[in-house]
Design an enzyme around this catalytic site. Structure first.
Site, short mmCIF file in Angstrom:
data_model
loop_
_atom_site.label_atom_id
_atom_site.label_comp_id
_atom_site.label_asym_id
_atom_site.label_seq_id
_atom_site.Cartn_x
_atom_site.Cartn_y
_atom_site.Cartn_z
N ASP A 1 109.04 -70.77 54.38
CA ASP A 1 109.55 -69.69 55.19
C ASP A 1 109.74 -70.26 56.60
O ASP A 1 108.87 -70.97 57.10
CB ASP A 1 108.54 -68.53 55.22
CG ASP A 1 109.21 -67.17 55.21
OD1 ASP A 1 110.06 -66.96 56.09
OD2 ASP A 1 108.87 -66.34 54.36
N ASP B 1 113.71 -66.37 58.08
CA ASP B 1 113.32 -65.02 58.48
C ASP B 1 114.29 -64.43 59.51
O ASP B 1 114.60 -65.08 60.51
CB ASP B 1 111.92 -65.12 59.10
CG ASP B 1 111.26 -63.78 59.27
OD1 ASP B 1 110.99 -63.12 58.26
OD2 ASP B 1 110.99 -63.39 60.43
N GLU C 1 117.47 -64.65 55.49
CA GLU C 1 117.13 -63.23 55.46
C GLU C 1 117.96 -62.59 56.55
O GLU C 1 117.63 -62.70 57.74
CB GLU C 1 115.64 -62.99 55.69
CG GLU C 1 115.26 -61.55 55.37
CD GLU C 1 114.22 -60.94 56.29
OE1 GLU C 1 113.66 -59.90 55.95
OE2 GLU C 1 113.97 -61.49 57.39
N HIS D 1 107.87 -59.14 49.77
CA HIS D 1 106.68 -58.66 50.47
C HIS D 1 106.97 -57.53 51.45
O HIS D 1 106.06 -57.02 52.09
CB HIS D 1 106.03 -59.84 51.20
CG HIS D 1 106.95 -60.38 52.27
ND1 HIS D 1 108.13 -61.03 51.97
CD2 HIS D 1 106.87 -60.34 53.61
CE1 HIS D 1 108.73 -61.37 53.09
NE2 HIS D 1 108.00 -60.96 54.10
N ASP D 2 108.23 -57.17 51.61
CA ASP D 2 108.60 -56.08 52.51
C ASP D 2 109.04 -54.82 51.76
O ASP D 2 109.36 -53.81 52.39
CB ASP D 2 109.77 -56.50 53.42
CG ASP D 2 109.40 -57.62 54.37
OD1 ASP D 2 108.23 -57.70 54.78
OD2 ASP D 2 110.29 -58.42 54.70
C1 GLC Z 1 111.06 -60.40 58.06
C2 GLC Z 1 109.84 -60.58 57.19
C3 GLC Z 1 108.86 -59.52 57.53
C4 GLC Z 1 108.46 -59.66 58.97
C5 GLC Z 1 109.69 -59.66 59.90
C6 GLC Z 1 109.34 -60.20 61.25
O1 GLC Z 1 111.71 -59.22 57.81
O2 GLC Z 1 110.21 -60.58 55.85
O3 GLC Z 1 107.73 -59.54 56.70
O4 GLC Z 1 107.61 -58.63 59.34
O5 GLC Z 1 110.72 -60.50 59.40
O6 GLC Z 1 109.09 -61.57 61.20
#
Ligand code: GLC
Ligand code: CA
Length: 565
Positions: free
Chosen positions: A98, A199, A258, A331-332
């Site tokens: 990540d 991320d 992401e 995980h979100d």
């Molecule tokens: C992304 C991650 C999430 C995190 C956010 C800030 O969306 O997947 O878990 O809280 O970024 O880093």
């Protein structure tokens, strides 16, 4: 269509904190993870993406990094990491890191320096602004509630944090920041990692002049996290092309962005087949169909026709010109069987079939392969997630929501639903830890766990193995990976049916995503007696023009030709 190993891959996401605890402190760790590599391999995937393991004060479970070149104390040491990487490679598993570079932790040495004085050499590593009329420089709200600006006493200025105030945003306009990030990425590549999941990478370029963001009536802040504001900003593609030139193109990596608030037009640039930026992106439209303009805290269900139309758009539009990632869980996100399904094993298998037969690279999130469900947390004290806790506090304190009603929405949507410990067996704490887990274990672990499902040939686990194997090789793999998608019966409220055609093979995918009986009218060219069953989650009916389908029934057939008379 150009072939590539990352298109033919299936990825397993590990959230290390909740995967396996080797030393009884209640927190998952790298040695624990290493002890489960054979399990991951058994599933048949070839890539692991692990959520952040870098040094972090854990305000947002590792998404707030204080040292990019060290391992979080709770997770182990750099030696443990190297051991894990080697052990993964020995088993033919690639390991994707990540990469969290939209922001750091406020405890990162760069930020400590940056905030120490206005003329510190690292001042411009972050985004500092003077107050405007004695207040925040603009109306932006943080994704985790409250304003996106934090007042800093030492130098009398505000800094930007799109997420928690312990996650200050890096200033990508500063070429030194880009140098630091690219050097750090190269350092990890030299260690032998196999790629990056990036991320909120769509947020690294902020809009020129940082104007106010559109604000919903009655809302305290404008929503900065949207297209045209902090997402898909003016220089994001320039930065990613630079990253690609300087780092990514030098190695054989898998990269997935992401990309919050990505749309099809932007995705074609982020994940275009010219290879100038990333391999693929995570798009979120399909898992945000049950949100409202004021956010995710609602009990609305995703409408199937809307879901299908969204999937169709991404499948059709990216075909040949870019590449999709396929996911429903991470995980979100809350657990998908509690969201689209009814928590039964049949519904878990049906949803999995529906997802995995699309064109794109599938991601399986730990526990999804068991049909793990949302967790009955009960009171707010049992939650750990900063997004959940902040939202609860802010919305109830402002009197915007009734605590009980909000708690029901939190039970349905909180990210913590995905973060309860992996359910390994029926022993105490689900075999995750001999100590007290950092977050509660879902009490259904006595029923839903790896040990039980390994023994049961009819389990969700064994079904995922078959589904993954289909894509990883054998007769139908090319059609599963590369076949062209065509949606059938777009308006049907219960059934999601589509075809995938590659050379002279057409796969017909029919999934009854409902708890009731359903009927599907098979298009004439496809109702063929010589069709082969590719996979099915229960005894399939004969492929005739009217198909009777049981609740949560899923079947995939293969027929010769393109299925269009
Ligand atoms: C992304 C991650 C999430 C995190 C956010 C800030 O969306 O997947 O878990 O809280 O970024 O880093
Ligand atoms: Ca531990």
């Amino acid at each position: 269509m150009k072939k590539a190993w990352w298109k033919e891959s299936v990825v397993y996401q590990v959230y290390p904190r909740s995967f396996c605890d080797s030393n009884g402190d209640g927190v998952g760790d790298l040695r624990g993870m290493e002890s489960k590599l054979d399990y991951i391999r058994e599933l048949g995937v070839n890539v692991i993406w692990m959520s952040p393991v870098y040094k972090s004060p854990n305000d947002d479970n590792g998404y707030d990094i204080s040292d990019y070149r060290a391992i979080m104390d709770e997770f182990g040491t750099m030696e443990d990491f190297e051991h894990l990487l080697a052990a993964a490679h020995e088993r033919g598993l690639k390991l994707v890191m990540d990469l969290v570079v939209n922001h750091t932790s406020d405890e990162h040495p760069w930020f400590l320096e940056s905030r120490s004085s206005r003329d510190n050499p690292k001042r411009d590593y972050y985004i500092w602004r003077e107050p405007v009329n004695g207040r925040e420089p603009n109306n932006w709200g943080s994704v985790f509630s409250g304003p996106a600006w934090e007042w800093d006493e030492t130098t009398g200025m505000y800094y930007l944090h799109c997420f928690s105030k312990k996650q200050p945003d890096l200033n990508w306009e500063n070429p030194k920041v880009r140098d630091e990030v690219f050097d750090m990425m190269t350092w990890w590549c030299e260690k032998g990692v196999d790629g990056f999941r990036m991320d909120v990478i769509s947020m690294i370029s902020k809009p020129d002049g940082m104007p106010d963001a559109p604000q919903e009536p009655g809302a305290a802040y404008g929503i900065a996290m949207q297209d045209g504001c902090c997402c898909n900003g003016p220089r994001v593609h320039e930065y990613l092309r630079e990253m690609n030139r300087r780092v990514l193109s030098q190695y054989n990596l898998m990269t997935v962005g992401e990309t919050a608030q990505v749309n099809v037009r932007e995705a074609k640039r982020y994940a275009g087949s010219d290879g100038s930026e990333l391999n693929m992106v995570f798009a979120f439209e399909h898992v945000e169909l049950d949100a409202r303009p004021d956010g995710k805290w609602h009990l609305d269900r995703i409408s199937l026709p809307a879901f299908k139309e969204n999937m169709r758009k991404w499948q059709d539009e990216l075909d040949e010109v870019a590449w999709n990632s396929l996911f429903l869980c991470n995980h979100d996100q809350p657990r998908i069987v509690s969201r689209l399904g009814d928590e039964s094993p049949d519904s878990a298998k049906c949803i999995a079939t529906m997802l995995h037969l699309h064109q794109g690279t599938p991601y399986v999130y730990q526990g999804e392969e068991l049909g793990m469900t949302n967790c009955p947390f009960g009171s707010i004290e049992n939650y750990r997630d900063v997004e959940t806790l902040n939202a609860y506090r802010e919305l109830t304190e402002a009197g915007l929501r009734e605590p009980e009603e909000l708690l029901r929405c939190i039970a349905y949507k909180s990210r913590d639903n995905a973060r309860t410990p992996m359910q390994w067996d029926g022993t105490e704490n689900a075999g995750f830890s001999t100590g007290t887990p950092w977050i509660m274990v879902n009490p259904n672990y006595t029923r839903i766990n790896v040990a039980a499902q390994r023994k049961d040939p009819d389990s969700v686990f064994h079904y995922y193995k078959k589904l993954i194997a289909l894509r990883r090789g054998g007769r139908w793999a090319d059609a599963v990976v590369y076949g062209k998608y065509r949606l059938l019966a777009p308006e049907d409220e219960s059934i999601y049916a589509y075809t995938r055609t590659w050379e002279d093979v057409t796969l017909l995918v029919v999934c009854n995503l409902s708890a009731g009986q359903a009927r599907f009218a098979v298009p004439a060219g496809l109702a063929r007696t010589d069709a082969a069953v590719v996979i099915a989650n229960m005894e399939p009916p004969a492929l005739t023009e009217t198909l009777p389908l049981k609740p949560w029934q899923a079947v995939v057939w293969a027929v010769r030709g393109d299925g269009q008379d």
